[in-house]
Structures are given as structure tokens and as C-alpha cells.
Write an enzyme that holds these catalytic residues in place. Structure first.
Site, PDB file in Angstrom:
ATOM      1  N   CYS A 174       0.815  -1.208   0.000  1.00 52.76           N
ATOM      2  CA  CYS A 174       0.000   0.000   0.000  1.00 52.76           C
ATOM      3  C   CYS A 174       0.850   1.259   0.000  1.00 52.76           C
ATOM      4  CB  CYS A 174      -0.877   0.067   1.244  1.00 52.76           C
ATOM      5  SG  CYS A 174      -2.106  -1.224   1.312  1.00 52.76           S
ATOM      6  N   CYS A 228      11.859  -2.162   6.972  1.00 53.31           N
ATOM      7  CA  CYS A 228      11.938  -3.270   6.008  1.00 53.31           C
ATOM      8  C   CYS A 228      13.076  -3.009   5.022  1.00 53.31           C
ATOM      9  CB  CYS A 228      10.619  -3.376   5.252  1.00 53.31           C
ATOM     10  SG  CYS A 228      10.696  -4.444   3.803  1.00 53.31           S
ATOM     11  N   ASP A 277      19.864  -8.752 -11.247  1.00 54.76           N
ATOM     12  CA  ASP A 277      18.463  -8.563 -10.829  1.00 54.76           C
ATOM     13  C   ASP A 277      18.459  -8.344  -9.321  1.00 54.76           C
ATOM     14  OD1 ASP A 277      15.732  -8.340 -10.963  1.00 54.76           O
ATOM     15  OD2 ASP A 277      15.362 -10.408 -11.560  1.00 54.76           O
ATOM     16  N   CYS A 314       6.988 -12.912   4.173  1.00 58.10           N
ATOM     17  CA  CYS A 314       6.772 -11.699   4.973  1.00 58.10           C
ATOM     18  C   CYS A 314       5.384 -11.738   5.603  1.00 58.10           C
ATOM     19  CB  CYS A 314       6.892 -10.463   4.065  1.00 58.10           C
ATOM     20  SG  CYS A 314       6.643  -8.923   4.970  1.00 58.10           S
ATOM     21  N   CYS A 336      14.582  -4.663   9.455  1.00 52.05           N
ATOM     22  CA  CYS A 336      14.003  -6.006   9.385  1.00 52.05           C
ATOM     23  C   CYS A 336      14.581  -6.661   8.146  1.00 52.05           C
ATOM     24  CB  CYS A 336      12.480  -5.961   9.280  1.00 52.05           C
ATOM     25  SG  CYS A 336      11.772  -7.616   9.018  1.00 52.05           S
ATOM     26  N   CYS A 386      13.001 -11.834   5.820  1.00 51.77           N
ATOM     27  CA  CYS A 386      12.773 -12.740   4.677  1.00 51.77           C
ATOM     28  C   CYS A 386      14.072 -13.369   4.202  1.00 51.77           C
ATOM     29  CB  CYS A 386      11.996 -12.069   3.553  1.00 51.77           C
ATOM     30  SG  CYS A 386      12.591 -10.484   3.098  1.00 51.77           S
TER      31      CYS A 386
HETATM   32  S1  SF4 Z   1      10.083  -9.905   6.277  1.00 55.52           S
HETATM   33 FE1  SF4 Z   1      11.224  -9.090   4.508  1.00 55.52          FE
HETATM   34  S2  SF4 Z   1       9.721  -8.015   3.234  1.00 55.52           S
HETATM   35 FE2  SF4 Z   1       8.794  -8.328   5.277  1.00 55.52          FE
HETATM   36  S3  SF4 Z   1       9.252  -6.470   6.432  1.00 55.52           S
HETATM   37 FE3  SF4 Z   1      10.907  -7.902   6.896  1.00 55.52          FE
HETATM   38  S4  SF4 Z   1      12.507  -7.487   5.338  1.00 55.52           S
HETATM   39 FE4  SF4 Z   1      10.613  -6.525   4.642  1.00 55.52          FE
END
Ligand code: SF4
Length: 511
Positions: free
Chosen positions: A34, A278, A387, A424, A475, A478
Site C-alpha cells: 500500500c 523493512c 536482478d 513476509c 528487518c 525474509c
Molecule cells: S520480512 Fe522481509 S519483506 Fe517483510 S518487512 Fe521484513 S525485510 Fe521486509
């Protein structure tokens, strides 16, 4: 030269397949959930400013768009499925009067793809209506929903965003002020939430205690020099640039800003916030011209390309990118390696932007992204292909085949992020863990599957080094599975594999 069709598994998802009601293939890239925007601008059409702000934030959600404006205690709302340019026109914007507006672009990660789930979510309270725009995902949605249902709230959508709006209304209706009510409600929410909330008195902006999703504050000069500055909130600074607003600062994790006719006031509703932005926002989601941590993401992404070249050198003739998101890292790789950068794949930027009412035939062509390999550039060359990530690997394989068909004699793939091994839960749409190719395969196995001559990922350390910030402030779950906000068991089970099938984690493994 004939264009080669690839599924829409790249960086620019076309959500018209959702509009048509047909369930599409899962995308091969995580998708942003979003974009939020809010403005309090006496003397201006807040709706028009918001329209342009949302236009710049379109990449953050292409499924629905909405704007709510306020005149006194009256709220005016328009929201629809579609792109910002499809949902609004001059007539509709003229029917949204007022100096205060909240806007939202959405791609669903919770709740289905229906207009009722589009935002802003509008709820009535004893102090008047509120309109809420949310970026992120709560992880305690079932519990909050149960609480609100037990208190007889008439929930009409299936989104966690509506729950936050009702929680604020519940607190306000118990006798609290807007700010007291909002803060009490924020304490009931766990997960990722960057919010812009319109009320008849002003705008509330906040980020969760980890600040997982971004939210920035900008200023517009006053209509008259004696008046106070006018304030803007946006998910990214590109939403400020488009309306000529100056970036002031980020909303801090656990901070509430209150924007009224008197200006901007700030409150901290958490004593010990723990920033965890993130990291994927920096690697891929946010626009390269947006500024995070005091520099453009273009600059950051070039730096990770340079680190990638140092970590994973290879002998080759040219460096090319998977456009557009791989371009800055490819340029950085070229700079550090001395291998010339070239455009080897041309993207048709207008695919997926022409739909109004897609027919079946249109949908079938529309869910393909056209990338055209440049044979003159590729023929007889050893190619480094850069990429930003590989999620399922299906698109990468098709691109590699297209390069070979165009005459590339070697293809060495370099990925400007570590292997994505975990889903995520905080507002980015990733597949469940068993569909993430790096969750079950080694780098060598992935290289064999996508048929490259060599494959290397950026190391986790390299990714964090490139931020030039305290690595603890991001964060990166992932890539690691280290989730900063605890994930309740039932939610974990919905997306995580019960047993890990993944081989021991490699950092950089040229094949
Ligand atoms: S899990 Fe990955 S995509 Fe989700 S907030 Fe954390 S770093 Fe970002």
C-alpha cells in the site's frame, strides 16, 4: 525483432487480472502492499494534491485507490478498484471539497480484492467521522477482530485496516479525545502499521514501534506568508516531490504526529521504540528516486551493485540489468568490475497500463510483460545479468533463455540481495515458504534450474554494510527468519514450512 513475452512476474505487476476477477499466477516478485498520503493544505484543493501524491505512489499498490476529504464534520469519499488515473477524474476530484485529505493505493495482502476493502476506511465516532489509510499488516488480526465483534461492532470488510479504524472509534466513544483514543488503539495493534488518519480536527500520522513501513513528513509553503506551514504525509519522498513539498523528516517509529490549523505536534506513544525498517523497501520496493536514510535509493542500490561485484567477480563482456529495478545495481556492478554496462533488455513500460475493462483476450495478453532482448548487444557476448531478487525463479529462467536465444554465449546471474528464504507477515505479499525457491534449493540447484553459467547472491553482510546504518535497525526476516514482531502460531503455520527443507545457508557461491 519480435518481443518475447514473460509472465507478469517482474517488478511492475499489472493488477488488471485481479479486476477481472480471475485469480492470476502468483507473482515472481514480492509485491508492495500500500501507499498512503495525507495533506492539510488551507487554500488548496486537498483532493487534487492527494491525487498527484497517490499518482507518484502508484507502484505501492495498483489494485484500488481512494481519497477521503473533510469539510467540518462531513467526510467525502471516493474509492474504486483500479489505478489512480482510472479511479479519479477532474469531475470526481471537484466533488471532494476540503482542505484536509487522506489517500490510499492498495494491493491486498489481507482481505480480498473487492471495492469494499479499498481504503480509506471510514468509521463514525462520537467526535465525528475518521478516515484511515494503512500500509502494513497486523499479526494479531484474529484476536482484534474477535474483541471488536464481541463489542458488537458492525465490521463490513475483511481487512485489518478496518479493525484499526474501529478500535480507534471504540476508544474515542468511551470518552477519550482523538489523540488519547488513537494511542490506546495503537497499543492494541501488533505488527506493521504506518497510518494516516483524517478527522474533522486534523490528521494523525503514526508508525508502529518498529517503523517497519516508511512514512515521511513534508511541508508546503503557506498560502499567505503570515499563515503556518502546511503539512503532508507520504509513504515515500517521491509523493512529496510531485506536489512540490519539501521533505522535513521521517515519522519516527512509535511517534504520533498531529497536524492541525496550528501546525504539527509530536507525541511518542512508545517509550522504547526499536527501529526495524523493512530492508526490502531499500533493495526493491520503494522508488529509486525516493530518499531513505538521507540518500536516494538509486545511490544505495548502486552501492550494493559495487559490493556484489567485489564479492562475486566474473569474467564477462557486458553487464546488463533486468529492467527497471535491477538497473542501479547493474551500473554499480559495472563501475566496480570495469565491465561495460549495456542495455540488453528493453521493457515496454506501457504494458499493463491500458486496461479499463479487460476482456478475456485482453487479460491473457495483459498478464504478460514484454521484454525485448537487444540481439545486437547480446550476440556473441558473455553477459552478467543483474536482478534485485529471485523469489520463485520462473521469470529468471525465461529471461536467461531469451538472452541465449538472442545470442549470449554465457549468462552469469548476480542478485543484489541475499536468497529469500522466508515469507513476509508485515505487509508484503510473498508466496508461502515452500514456493520460495531458495527455501528448498541450494544456490547450485537454483543455478541449474534457471540454466545460468554461474549464480551469486549478495551476502547478508554486504547488504547490511551497504545501508551505512546500524544493521540492527532493519528487518531482514525474509532472508533470515528473524521476525522482529513475534508471529502467532496459526499465522506461522499458514505460510511457513513445518520442517526446513533448505540446505545449509550459503552466502556467496559462484557455480
Ligand atoms: S520480512 Fe522481509 S519483506 Fe517483510 S518487512 Fe521484513 S525485510 Fe521486509
Amino acid at each position: 525483432m519480435m518481443p518475447i513475452d514473460f509472465p507478469v512476474e517482474d517488478d511492475s505487476p499489472d493488477r488488471s487480472d485481479v479486476l477481472s476477477g480471475v485469480v492470476p499466477d502468483r507473482p515472481d516478485k514480492p509485491e508492495e502492499a500500500c501507499g498512503v498520503f495525507a495533506v492539510y493544505a488551507p487554500g488548496e484543493s486537498a483532493a487534487k494534491l492527494t491525487y498527484f501524491g497517490l499518482y507518484a505512489l502508484q507502484h505501492r499498490g495498483q489494485e484500488s485507490a481512494g481519497i477521503a476529504t473533510f469539510t467540518g464534520n462531513q467526510v467525502h469519499l471516493h474509492k474504486e478498484m483500479g489505478l489512480v488515473s482510472q479511479v479519479f477524474n477532474e469531475t470526481i476530484l471537484n466533488e471532494l471539497p476540503g482542505e484536509l485529505a487522506i489517500g490510499h493505493t492498495r494491493y491486498s495482502t489481507t482481505g480480498s480484492s473487492r471495492v469494499v476493502n479499498a481504503q480509506p476506511a471510514v468509521v463514525d465516532t462520537r467526535l465525528g467521522p475518521l478516515a484511515l489509510a494503512h500500509n502494513g499488516n497486523l499479526v494479531n488480526t484474529p484476536e482484534l477482530r474477535e474483541e471488536l465483534l464481541q463489542n458488537n461492532h458492525n465490521l463490513v470488510t475483511t481487512t485489518d485496516s478496518e479493525l484499526i479504524a474501529f478500535a480507534i472509534a471504540e476508544e474515542v466513544n468511551s470518552g477519550k479525545s482523538w489523540l488519547e483514543g488513537a494511542i490506546s488503539a495503537f497499543h492494541r495493534c501488533h505488527g506493521a502499521f504506518s497510518l494516516a488518519i483524517g478527522t474533522p480536527e486534523g490528521i494523525i500520522g503514526t508508525r508502529d514501534p518498529n517503523g517497519i513501513r516508511p512514512l515521511v513528513i513534508g511541508t508546503l509553503p503557506p498560502a499567505n506568508s503570515a499563515d503556518p506551514l502546511r503539512y503532508v504525509l507520504a509513504s515515500e519522498t517521491c509523493g512529496l516531490d510531485i506536489i512540490g513539498a519539501e521533505y522535513l523528516r521521517d515519522v519516527e517509529p512509535g511517534e504520533l504526529v498531529w497536524i492541525t490549523a496550528e501546525g504539527l505536534a509530536s507525541f511518542h506513544w512508545i517509550t522504547q521504540p526499536q527501529p526495524k525498517l523493512c530492508i526490502f523497501e531499500m533493495i526493491y520496493f520503494a522508488r529509486p528516486d525516493s530518499v531513505m536514510n538521507s540518500e536516494s535509493l538509486y545511490t544505495y542500490r548502486m552501492r550494493i551493485g559495487r559490493i556484489l561485484a567485489t564479492e562475486s567477480p566474473v569474467e564477462a563482456d557486458i553487464v546488463i540489468a533486468v529492467p527497471d529495478s535491477g538497473v542501479p545495481a547493474a551500473i554499480g556492478y559495472s563501475q566496480a568490475s570495469g565491465i561495460p554496462y549495456a542495455e540488453g533488455l528493453i521493457k515496454n513500460r506501457y504494458v499493463g497500463r491500458t486496461f479499463i475493462q479487460p476482456t478475456q483476450v485482453m487479460r491473457e495478453s495483459g498478464i504478460r510483460m514484454k521484454l525485448n532482448p537487444l540481439k545486437d548487444v547480446l550476440a556473441g557476448r558473455r553477459v552478467v545479468l543483474v536482478d534485485d531478487s529471485i523469489v520463485r525463479g520462473t521469470t529468471s529462467r525465461k529471461i536467461v533463455k531469451a538472452l541465449r536465444d538472442a545470442g549470449a554465449i554465457e549468462v552469469h546471474m548476480r542478485i543484489s540481495s541475499p536468497p529469500v528464504t522466508h515469507p513476509c507477515f508485515y505487509g508484503i505479499d510473498t508466496d508461502s515458504q515452500d514456493h520460495l525457491i531458495a527455501a528448498t534449493k541450494s544456490v547450485q540447484e537454483i543455478a541449474a534450474q534457471i540454466e545460468v553459467d554461474s549464480l551469486s547472491y549478495l551476502s547478508w553482510e554486504g547488504m547490511l554494510q551497504a545501508t551505512q546504518e546500524n544493521p540492527e535497525h532493519f528487518c531482514s526476516a525474509c532472508f533470515t527468519g528473524d521476525y522482529p514482531v513475534g508471529i502467532p502460531e496459526p499465522l506461522k503455520r499458514s505460510k511457513l514450512m513445518l520442517e526446513t527443507k533448505r540446505p545449509a545457508l550459503e552466502t556467496v557461491t559462484p557455480v
